[in-house]
Design a protein around this motif. Structure first.
Motif, PDB file in Angstrom:
ATOM      1  N   PHE A 175       0.852  -1.184   0.000  1.00 22.72           N
ATOM      2  CA  PHE A 175       0.000   0.000   0.000  1.00 22.72           C
ATOM      3  C   PHE A 175       0.894   1.244   0.000  1.00 22.72           C
ATOM      4  CE2 PHE A 175      -2.895  -3.208   1.370  1.00 22.72           C
ATOM      5  CZ  PHE A 175      -4.159  -2.780   0.990  1.00 22.72           C
ATOM      6  N   ALA A 176       1.166   1.753  -1.194  1.00 18.78           N
ATOM      7  CA  ALA A 176       2.109   2.861  -1.339  1.00 18.78           C
ATOM      8  C   ALA A 176       1.597   4.162  -0.727  1.00 18.78           C
ATOM      9  CB  ALA A 176       2.409   3.068  -2.822  1.00 18.78           C
ATOM     10  N   LYS A 177       0.290   4.292  -0.518  1.00 20.44           N
ATOM     11  CA  LYS A 177      -0.266   5.551  -0.012  1.00 20.44           C
ATOM     12  C   LYS A 177       0.143   5.817   1.435  1.00 20.44           C
ATOM     13  CE  LYS A 177      -4.506   5.852   1.315  1.00 20.44           C
ATOM     14  NZ  LYS A 177      -5.986   5.934   1.370  1.00 20.44           N
ATOM     15  N   PHE A 178       0.569   4.754   2.147  1.00 15.85           N
ATOM     16  CA  PHE A 178       0.965   4.939   3.541  1.00 15.85           C
ATOM     17  C   PHE A 178       2.493   5.001   3.633  1.00 15.85           C
ATOM     18  CE2 PHE A 178      -3.056   2.419   3.874  1.00 15.85           C
ATOM     19  CZ  PHE A 178      -3.842   3.460   4.335  1.00 15.85           C
ATOM     20  N   ALA A 179       2.995   6.096   4.191  1.00 12.42           N
ATOM     21  CA  ALA A 179       4.444   6.285   4.271  1.00 12.42           C
ATOM     22  C   ALA A 179       5.088   5.278   5.224  1.00 12.42           C
ATOM     23  CB  ALA A 179       4.749   7.710   4.724  1.00 12.42           C
TER      24      ALA A 179
END
Length: 555
Positions: A175-179
């Motif tokens: 999940f790339a949206k979460f840093a």
């Protein structure tokens, strides 16, 4: 599941059933598909109609075709005019939306929320604000989180909880949206979890929300057990391994003694809360860690424990049952098996009361043979208590019709420690179920030879043991009394089996006195015995179980 505010009291939540893959159904089979969908609706209405308002049709959709006729019908159904919102609730909702836009942390304590609302609506009392807030929760506009040990919370934007809290907590690296995300493991330190959330959030309040939703649990259920300098550790159930490690419950030839229980939801409308098993796991982990027996492993649907003997607590697929298994190498460990089984069952009952109040459950006895043969945990056989009682009543083994085999009751219940059948039959129970403590006291009294021969030898005569057998007992170190009691129970069972096998329908000739406590009491009270001291042991055993002494006319 009815509304929690006076505005929604008596209103059942509305449910619409949707089915996909309409494109995969051939036109010739649409009539059959409609029949199946209709039966599903009827089944759901019958099962949940008391609690939910289930729409009278299932919408069968082709999700790849936005213009599909049933999608349009579903839209119309969803856009039916809503019930008019009370004026106060509508005004409060506007305030909530404005406050949400001004912060990155849309959570208020009840006191702060009430204070803000009171300033804007000074003529409205706290109780009316509370009722209106409950209405907004019932409408799904906010979350009103109530706690027993601290101030309540108001989550002003429920979607934020899902996207900004649950999302990064449970997300994988894909999940790339979460840093920042978490590695999958058993335990997480407070600081490790804290770093995935925004710095300006009230993180302690976030943790409280996560525990309320049963997403994570502190490892220690008793905070006093942890020193102030030790950082808190948590279990995030969604991050545990899915399957039991094969090495944790392997089949071992030396492990011959197995016992097990099953706790199951009573019917399809009952269910365990999602947090039941995680809460049980952390309670067990803490309990066994305190006695220096830290569980060797924990995974999503199980935990391995040990206290003299091994134990396994496991939740089969479907999440509607819990299996409790114990095993040991020697028959001398039966007491330890019973103690561990009892400890695990008591813990489960306690957690059930907390996590699933009002849930109806049934209790079963797991098949020792299935456990010993290491049958797939999903397929372990089990028996109802009624089946066990019926088998004992007719002096039979438990018969499994599906597999066509039998099991001894002594292999299913911990002889000398399990009081199930003593409580059920009282003085009519077989003497083999005498508790171990009572048996030792009884043997200590009756093993001592008396001049009048009113000791274990008189009992041997009643059982029709030969003189040579009785004489042989005198030369052994084992208890003569216990041997006689065991022989009596065995002979009575053999006589019953023989009579049943003959199948001639005639009343069998009784050559052996039925081996129950009622007859044992008669023998002990006989003029030639008069062993009040031995009688007292039996009476005290039953009294400890809440069973009164049997009178002559009772028998």
């Amino acid at each position: 599941m009815e509304g929690t505010s006076p505005f929604t009291e008596g209103i059942k939540p509305r449910v619409i059933l949707v089915a996909s893959r309409a494109d995969m159904i051939h036109e010739a089979y649409m009539t059959e598909a409609d029949r199946v969908l209709s039966s599903i609706v009827q089944s759901m209405q019958k099962m949940f109609g008391k609690y939910l308002n289930i729409h009278d049709r299932v919408f069968l959709l082709d999700c790849r075709a936005p213009g599909h006729a049933n999608i349009e019908r579903l839209r119309q159904c969803l856009h039916q005019p809503k019930k008019k919102v009370p004026k106060l609730c509508a005004e409060m909702l506007k305030h909530v939306e404005a406050w949400t836009n001004d912060t990155s942390f849309p959570v208020l304590s009840w006191n702060d929320y009430r204070h803000k609302m009171s300033k804007l609506h000074p003529v409205v009392g706290e109780e009316m604000i509370r009722m209106a807030t409950s209405y907004l929760q019932d409408m799904g506009e906010i979350l009103y989180m109530k706690y027993s040990d601290c101030d309540d919370d108001i989550v002003m934007q429920p979607q934020w909880l899902c996207s900004d809290v649950f999302g990064p907590l449970l997300a994988t690296h894909s999940f790339a949206k979460f840093a920042k995300t978490l590695e999958r493991k058993k335990f997480y330190l407070y600081g490790e979890i804290k770093q995935i959330f925004e710095e300006d959030w009230d993180v302690d309040r976030v943790f409280r929300l996560l525990e309320k939703f049963e997403i994570l649990y502190e490892e220690y259920s008793d905070s006093s057990h942890r020193s102030k300098s030790t950082e808190k550790r948590y279990v995030i159930t969604g991050m545990l391994d899915d399957c039991m490690p094969p090495s944790k419950w392997q089949k071992e030839p030396s492990k011959e003694i197995y016992y097990g229980r099953r706790i199951e939801c009573h019917d399809d409308t009952d269910s365990f809360s999602p947090g039941l098993f995680p809460r049980l796991q952390t309670r067990l982990y803490h309990t066994f860690e305190k006695i220096g027996r830290t569980p060797s492993d924990i995974w999503k649907n199980g935990i391995k424990v040990c206290d003299e003997v091994e134990g396994l607590v496991y939740m089969p697929k479907g999440w509607k049952a819990i299996h409790i298994c114990v095993r040991a190498e020697r028959r001398e460990d039966i007491k330890a098996c019973h103690n561990l089984l009892d400890k695990l069952m008591n813990t489960i009952e306690d957690v059930l009361d907390i996590s699933c109040p009002g849930t109806n459950v049934d209790r079963y006895i797991l098949s020792s043979r299935s456990l010993r043969n290491h049958v797939d945990p999903e397929c372990v056989r089990y028996y109802t208590i009624e089946t066990i009682v019926a088998a004992e009543k007719h002096t039979r083994r438990v018969y499994d019709e599906q597999f066509g085999d039998e099991e001894k009751l002594e292999d299913l219940l911990c002889v000398g420690f399990d009081t199930t059948l003593l409580r059920k039959f009282g003085y009519k129970a077989d003497i083999k179920w005498m508790t171990q403590d009572a048996k030792q006291k009884f043997a200590a009294i009756m093993d001592h030879k008396q001049e009048l021969r009113n000791d274990y030898r008189y009992l041997a005569d009643i059982v029709d043991m030969k003189y040579d057998e009785t004489k042989c007992l005198e030369d052994k170190e084992c208890s003569g009394t216990q041997h006689v009691l065991s022989t009596w129970s065995q002979k009575w069972a053999e006589e019953q089996h023989s009579a049943e096998a003959s199948g001639d329908g005639k009343e069998p000739k009784k050559e052996v006195l039925a081996s129950n406590f009622s007859n044992l009491m008669k023998v002990l009270n006989h003029d030639e015995m008069q062993r009040d001291d031995a009688v007292d042991v039996i009476v005290e055993m039953f009294a400890s179980l809440g069973i009164r002494q049997e009178r002559e006319d009772d028998s």
